[in-house]
Motif scaffolding. Structure first.
Motif, PDB file in Angstrom:
ATOM      1  N   GLU A 184       0.856  -1.183   0.000  1.00 30.72           N
ATOM      2  CA  GLU A 184       0.000   0.000   0.000  1.00 30.72           C
ATOM      3  C   GLU A 184       0.895   1.236   0.000  1.00 30.72           C
ATOM      4  O   GLU A 184       1.762   1.374   0.863  1.00 30.72           O
ATOM      5  CB  GLU A 184      -0.895  -0.015   1.238  1.00 30.72           C
ATOM      6  CG  GLU A 184      -2.001   1.018   1.224  1.00 30.72           C
ATOM      7  CD  GLU A 184      -2.933   0.857   2.409  1.00 30.72           C
ATOM      8  OE1 GLU A 184      -2.727   1.563   3.414  1.00 30.72           O
ATOM      9  OE2 GLU A 184      -3.841   0.012   2.346  1.00 30.72           O
ATOM     10  N   GLU A 208      -3.610   7.319  -0.906  1.00 29.04           N
ATOM     11  CA  GLU A 208      -3.110   5.994  -0.531  1.00 29.04           C
ATOM     12  C   GLU A 208      -3.894   4.937  -1.308  1.00 29.04           C
ATOM     13  O   GLU A 208      -5.120   5.008  -1.404  1.00 29.04           O
ATOM     14  CB  GLU A 208      -3.300   5.794   0.983  1.00 29.04           C
ATOM     15  CG  GLU A 208      -2.394   4.744   1.589  1.00 29.04           C
ATOM     16  CD  GLU A 208      -2.383   4.818   3.111  1.00 29.04           C
ATOM     17  OE1 GLU A 208      -1.337   4.536   3.711  1.00 29.04           O
ATOM     18  OE2 GLU A 208      -3.432   5.162   3.702  1.00 29.04           O
ATOM     19  N   CYS A 210      -3.522   0.512  -2.876  1.00 27.44           N
ATOM     20  CA  CYS A 210      -2.748  -0.725  -3.027  1.00 27.44           C
ATOM     21  C   CYS A 210      -2.310  -0.838  -4.490  1.00 27.44           C
ATOM     22  O   CYS A 210      -3.123  -0.686  -5.406  1.00 27.44           O
ATOM     23  CB  CYS A 210      -3.601  -1.930  -2.634  1.00 27.44           C
ATOM     24  SG  CYS A 210      -2.748  -3.499  -2.808  1.00 27.44           S
ATOM     25  N   TYR A 272       5.445   3.838   1.948  1.00 22.45           N
ATOM     26  CA  TYR A 272       4.633   2.659   1.640  1.00 22.45           C
ATOM     27  C   TYR A 272       4.609   1.709   2.829  1.00 22.45           C
ATOM     28  O   TYR A 272       5.494   1.730   3.679  1.00 22.45           O
ATOM     29  CB  TYR A 272       5.140   1.933   0.385  1.00 22.45           C
ATOM     30  CG  TYR A 272       6.436   1.182   0.537  1.00 22.45           C
ATOM     31  CD1 TYR A 272       6.457  -0.170   0.899  1.00 22.45           C
ATOM     32  CD2 TYR A 272       7.659   1.803   0.303  1.00 22.45           C
ATOM     33  CE1 TYR A 272       7.646  -0.865   1.022  1.00 22.45           C
ATOM     34  CE2 TYR A 272       8.850   1.125   0.426  1.00 22.45           C
ATOM     35  CZ  TYR A 272       8.835  -0.219   0.789  1.00 22.45           C
ATOM     36  OH  TYR A 272      10.022  -0.899   0.922  1.00 22.45           O
ATOM     37  N   LYS A 287      -0.329  -6.511   6.641  1.00 18.87           N
ATOM     38  CA  LYS A 287       0.106  -5.165   6.267  1.00 18.87           C
ATOM     39  C   LYS A 287       0.906  -4.587   7.434  1.00 18.87           C
ATOM     40  O   LYS A 287       0.381  -4.430   8.536  1.00 18.87           O
ATOM     41  CB  LYS A 287      -1.080  -4.264   5.946  1.00 18.87           C
ATOM     42  CG  LYS A 287      -0.669  -2.840   5.564  1.00 18.87           C
ATOM     43  CD  LYS A 287      -1.789  -2.079   4.886  1.00 18.87           C
ATOM     44  CE  LYS A 287      -2.908  -1.752   5.845  1.00 18.87           C
ATOM     45  NZ  LYS A 287      -3.948  -0.895   5.224  1.00 18.87           N
TER      46      LYS A 287
END
Length: 584
Positions: A184, A208, A210, A272, A287
């Motif tokens: 992301e 933001e 993915c 990221y 994540k």
């Protein structure tokens, strides 16, 4: 590229010390010291000379494709100036090429040896200058000189190697890694047409998304995976990576884009968040919100201490650990003490790491409804865990143990495997048996310890082979039984299980050899005798199949032969009739 590292083909002394080095002309001499002010040296296979006039800063030098900003003055050896940029108010920008075909060919190669702020005098042979043709104010076959000052440069990258996305690096990013497709990213951008019309612009705080999901146009994610956090670039995007032949109508925050438009995109990768597919099937996704300490992760068998908030996809919290007055959760990984998704993800985490886990039902509570501390979890629920790895203590490795500890650990793992086997969890049981064997694979065992280790290794390999048979992994069974037979060449169980596997993979000859060896060792073994009957049936069936195959092949061959004879006879008849007609 350090200019000192490409000081090739320098003049050599005839001393015996130099002769012992046997360095060939054109060899890279990594030990060549950097040029000092006033020093001159021959550089590269192209044999041009470089004299340092002013030292540059840093250690980087521009590479092929870079756009360098320079001032330079070209002179003949007698000092006659034939070209200068010093009479211009601003320096010029040149695109550097290793294989430049336009004169002067060697100018780019010279600049590629320089550091930012450096001034140097280069002497180029005729073939690296204007050659036999010469040019205005430069006679044919002239050796020429360039005094060059390098102010700065921009690295240029052809992202797709087809000219479709050209990336000019305006500011380099941090040294740490680049994002991958799952990650992301947080970026800022402004997209313009060639005439300067703004097509789209991100919010001031950035946007933001993915990378796998894509954003705006194909060029954006393709360029971002080549960037580092903090990197600032300008992209020149051809239509196939922009909005294509059809363009785009105005919608939302994006203005109209005419068909076949080339785009100019100013882009910054702010940061990221790494996203990891923990299991490999995209059903446990981690994540990373905050990286942990060092490089060590918990691994299987570690005692971990975690805090977490567990939610349903809709946001309903069903469990908390280590938050507020709640105690953290302590468990051992790979022991089925928590749901599989949390277990596997925890084994990949560093101390201090924070992550958000998205766990599919297969690795959560499956298709059953369960009551947790704060709420019910409906069947087939996807779960969200916000986890922090507070601490972990890894299981000791064999090299950290003495012989007694190794044997004790191997026995413990074997017993854990036995329990899993009884519960028909064959895959996890096999893992325990293999780990038990690993504990005693190395070490100097003597006397009773040696006998104990030998028996333990045989037992572990046999049990792991039994698991592989249950899982129908016959090749693995053969390997494990062969390990046993390397230790005990007449072990009946190993011969029996290997013969079973040989039958399953169709190697009936090897199966018969193992069965005969087993019967030699234990002539009355009923299981082996029964397997021998199974083998005979398999051989009979194989023989029937072979006979049928050969019969079909023979029939086909006979049919082809008859057809060939008939065709030959027909040809002979036609030939005879044709001859008779000619005679008549």
């Amino acid at each position: 590229m350090d200019s000192s590292a490409i000081a090739l083909g320098a003049p050599r002394n005839s001393s015996s010390e130099d002769e012992e080095l046997e360095e060939e002309e054109g060899e890279v001499i990594e030990s060549a010291p950097p040029l000092q002010i006033g020093e001159e040296r021959v550089l590269g296979a192209l044999q041009f000379k470089k004299k340092m006039l002013k030292l540059g800063t840093g250690y980087e030098t521009p590479e092929h494709g870079a756009e360098a900003t320079v001032h330079y003055v070209g002179t003949l050896l007698d000092g006659t100036i034939f070209y200068t940029t010093r009479d211009k108010s601003e320096p010029v920008t040149l695109t550097l090429k290793v294989d430049e075909v336009r004169a002067p060919r060697g100018l780019g190669n010279c600049i590629m040896t320089m550091k930012k702020g450096e001034i140097a005098l280069f002497t180029l042979p005729a073939d690296q200058g204007y050659g036999a043709e010469g040019c205005d104010n430069v006679p044919p076959d002239s050796v020429i000189q360039f005094e060059i000052e390098l102010f700065s440069w921009i690295d240029v990258v052809d992202v797709r190697r087809d000219g479709g996305i050209i990336k000019k690096i305006l500011e380099k990013g941090e040294k740490n890694g680049k994002p991958s497709d799952l990650d992301e990213v947080l970026v800022k951008y402004q997209v313009e047409l060639r005439d300067g019309a703004v097509v789209a612009k991100s919010l001031d705080e950035g946007i933001e998304f993915c990378l796998n999901d894509g954003h705006l146009c194909p060029a954006l994610p393709l360029a971002i995976v080549t960037m580092r956090p903090g990197e600032k670039v300008k992209l020149i995007v051809q239509p196939q990576y922009g909005f294509g032949e059809e363009g785009r109508s105005s919608s939302g925050n994006i203005n109209v884009v005419p068909p076949n438009s080339v785009l100019n995109i100013d882009l910054v990768l702010v940061s990221y968040k790494p996203v990891i597919d923990v299991v490999g099937d995209s059903k446990v996704v981690k994540k990373i919100m905050r990286d942990g300490e060092g490089t060590s992760v918990a691994d299987d068998g570690a005692t971990v201490t975690v805090s977490y908030v567990a939610k349903l996809e809709g946001g309903t919290i069903f469990e908390r650990k280590g938050v507020g007055e709640e105690e953290p959760l302590v468990f051992v990984t790979d022991e089925e003490q928590v749901i599989t998704g949390l277990d596997k993800a925890a084994a990949t985490m560093k101390k201090g790491e924070k992550a958000i886990l998205t766990i599919s039902p297969e690795y959560g509570f499956g298709n059953v409804e369960v009551q947790r501390d704060l709420a019910k979890v409906p069947q087939c629920s996807t779960l969200i865990y916000e986890v922090e790895m507070l601490d972990f203590v890894k299981e000791k490795t064999p090299r950290e143990m003495n012989n007694e500890e190794k044997i004790e650990a191997a026995n413990r793992k074997k017993e854990e495997g036995n329990l899993l086997y009884k519960n028909q969890k064959y895959q996890r049981a096999a893992k325990k048996y293999n780990k038990a064997a690993d504990f005693i694979e190395t070490g100097k065992f003597e006397g009773d310890e040696e006998k104990q280790v030998k028996a333990l290794r045989v037992s572990c390999f046999l049990n792991a082979a039994a698991c592989s048979l249950k899982l129908k992994n016959f090749r693995e069974t053969i390997i494990l039984c062969s390990e046993v037979l390397d230790i005990e060449f007449q072990n009946v169980k190993a011969l029996y299980r290997r013969a079973q596997s040989y039958i399953e993979v169709g190697d009936l000859i090897s199966a018969e050899m193992d069965i005969k060896k087993a019967l030699e060792a234990d002539p009355e073994n009923r299981e082996v005798k029964s397997l021998y009957k199974t083998l005979k049936l398999a051989k009979a069936e194989s023989d029937r199949r072979d006979a049928k195959l050969y019969a079909n092949m023979f029939a086909l061959s006979k049919k082809l032969k008859v057809e060939a004879e008939e065709e030959k006879m027909a040809t002979n008849i036609e030939t005879t009739e044709h001859s008779n007609e000619e005679s008549n």
